[in-house]
Design an enzyme around this catalytic site. Structure first.
Site, PDB file in Angstrom:
ATOM      1  N   CYS A   1       0.919  -1.457   0.078  1.00  0.00           N
ATOM      2  CA  CYS A   1      -0.053  -0.003  -0.022  1.00  0.00           C
ATOM      3  C   CYS A   1       0.932   1.219   0.077  1.00  0.00           C
ATOM      4  O   CYS A   1       0.204   2.306  -0.304  1.00  0.00           O
ATOM      5  CB  CYS A   1      -0.874   0.167   1.187  1.00  0.00           C
ATOM      6  SG  CYS A   1      -1.789  -1.599   1.498  1.00  0.00           S
TER       7      CYS A   1
ATOM      8  N   HIS B   1      -8.692   3.134  -2.978  1.00  0.00           N
ATOM      9  CA  HIS B   1      -7.358   2.742  -2.649  1.00  0.00           C
ATOM     10  C   HIS B   1      -6.687   2.040  -3.568  1.00  0.00           C
ATOM     11  O   HIS B   1      -6.448   0.696  -3.645  1.00  0.00           O
ATOM     12  CB  HIS B   1      -7.361   2.224  -1.274  1.00  0.00           C
ATOM     13  CG  HIS B   1      -5.937   1.937  -0.613  1.00  0.00           C
ATOM     14  ND1 HIS B   1      -5.098   2.455  -1.295  1.00  0.00           N
ATOM     15  CD2 HIS B   1      -5.628   0.802   0.015  1.00  0.00           C
ATOM     16  CE1 HIS B   1      -4.004   1.749  -0.606  1.00  0.00           C
ATOM     17  NE2 HIS B   1      -4.352   0.720   0.206  1.00  0.00           N
TER      18      HIS B   1
ATOM     19  N   CYS C   1      -1.026   2.634   6.431  1.00  0.00           N
ATOM     20  CA  CYS C   1      -0.851   1.432   6.736  1.00  0.00           C
ATOM     21  C   CYS C   1      -0.407   0.652   5.500  1.00  0.00           C
ATOM     22  O   CYS C   1      -0.823   1.053   4.567  1.00  0.00           O
ATOM     23  CB  CYS C   1      -2.162   0.850   7.664  1.00  0.00           C
ATOM     24  SG  CYS C   1      -3.401   0.703   6.548  1.00  0.00           S
TER      25      CYS C   1
END
Length: 387
Positions: free
Chosen positions: A91, A343, A373
């Site tokens: 991520c 995302h 995160c």
């Protein structure tokens, strides 16, 4: 040591992954479009003067495989002499791309870099080809590889109720829609070609993922998505699946001034940390604390925060433990976040940093912090300072 500055930052609109605007547009094309756009917006910098291109992408297979950074650069007609590398910290990939470029500039090994990232989650699903080693279960809970269950764990540990999650998710959509209506995203979104619901080619200049009709009452009717018996995390309180790319022009401050380019912000500090994979969503807390320590600042010095909304159940514990619960509406994700915008894994680090820079300018604050995160237990953070 050279000062690292952000000269420009842009992104595509966020397209829905299921039958959305970019269903017929490849990830390389989204990336190349932004590379061309950044260079066109900053003509004082010749493309041949770029030292490197750092591009985040998580699922590096199919159209995103074989070094998508280089493929996109070739499509964008960047001179062949300019190298390019694809970066993967899950991520945090495009924020890691920024960190990699920044360190090259700090050490004098580079003067100008393009950084960014992309993920087309409609064409290359997050789980495509994933095959975890069975031996991992000796050291890490199997559920740690299931992001939704790690969010459930955080919610239980920190007393985050279903009602709190629903309220935060509704806020994300409301703020993102308000930002759209007020043209707050205009300076960051580059109109990008795609197809409407009827298949007609058009230029999109808005995020189609936002659901302005979202209410707490509607969210309350959704079933738990990951733990059907005892869970509180739903699809509505999770980051949306979307396709998109984001990019930044990063330079040494001296080179920017030499070319007559006005820096928008300095990279004040950077941090990346590891944490327990079972609570991977907690990574922004130690990452932010470390970045603040490196910058000689405290959370109270930060005017605005962009914290990636993987899940409402994940971001709320981070806000709580950073001591920011009373300042959510003054400082945190003022234009909504990933619950509303989605995302796209390799894109999000550059996307939230781009939004942060615009918010810092609009709110006239000196310092901003972007943090995320990272799956399997990491966190990444960057402190920016207005120039």
């Amino acid at each position: 040591m050279e000062q690292v500055v952000i000269v420009d930052a842009i992104r595509t609109p966020m397209g829905r992954s299921k039958g959305g605007a970019f269903r017929n547009v490849r990830a390389e094309d989204l990336s190349a479009h932004l590379m061309r756009s950044l260079l066109a917006r900053n003509p004082a910098l010749e493309a041949a003067a770029l030292d490197d291109i750092y591009w985040g992408c998580v699922q590096q297979t199919l159209e995103q495989g074989f070094n998508i950074a280089r493929n996109a650069a070739l499509l964008a007609e960047v001179p062949h002499s300019v190298p390019a590398v694809t970066v993967n910290r899950l991520c945090g990939s495009s924020m890691q791309a920024l960190h990699d470029a920044a360190r090259m500039i700090m050490t004098g090994d580079a003067q100008a870099c393009l950084v960014g990232g992309v993920e087309h989650m409609g064409h290359v699903p997050m789980s495509h080809g994933v095959d975890f080693h069975p031996g991992l279960s000796r050291n890490v809970a199997k559920a740690a590889g299931m992001m939704g269950l790690t969010a459930e764990m955080l919610a239980r540990m920190h007393g985050i109720s279903r009602e709190m999650q629903d309220a935060f998710a509704a806020r994300s959509h409301a703020r993102a829609w308000a930002a759209t209506q007020s043209a707050a995203f205009k300076n960051e979104i580059i109109p990008t070609g795609g197809h409407d619901a009827d298949g007609v080619l058009k230029q999109f200049n808005y995020d189609e993922v936002i659901r302005p009709e979202t209410t707490v009452e509607a969210l309350a009717t959704l079933r738990p998505a990951f733990d059907p018996v005892n869970g509180t995390v739903t699809a509505g309180t999770s980051s949306a699946l979307s396709d998109g790319a984001a990019a930044m022009l990063v330079m040494s401050e001296s080179r920017a001034h030499e070319l007559g380019l006005k820096p928008r912000a300095r990279v004040r500090s950077m941090a990346v940390v590891g944490c327990d994979p079972s609570i991977m969503g907690y990574g922004p807390v130690p990452a932010s604390k470390l970045a603040l320590k490196k910058a000689g600042l405290s959370a109270s010095d930060i005017g605005v925060f962009e914290m990636n909304e993987a899940f409402a159940a994940q971001i709320l514990p981070c806000i709580k433990d950073l001591g920011l619960m009373e300042q959510i509406d003054e400082k945190i994700n003022l234009n909504g976040g990933a619950i509303a915008l989605g995302h796209p894994l390799g894109c999000s680090g550059a996307r939230i940093s781009t939004t942060l820079l615009n918010l810092m300018e609009r709110k006239d604050v000196q310092f901003g912090l972007a943090t995320m995160c990272i799956g399997l237990g990491q966190g990444i953070a960057t402190v920016f300072e207005r120039v």
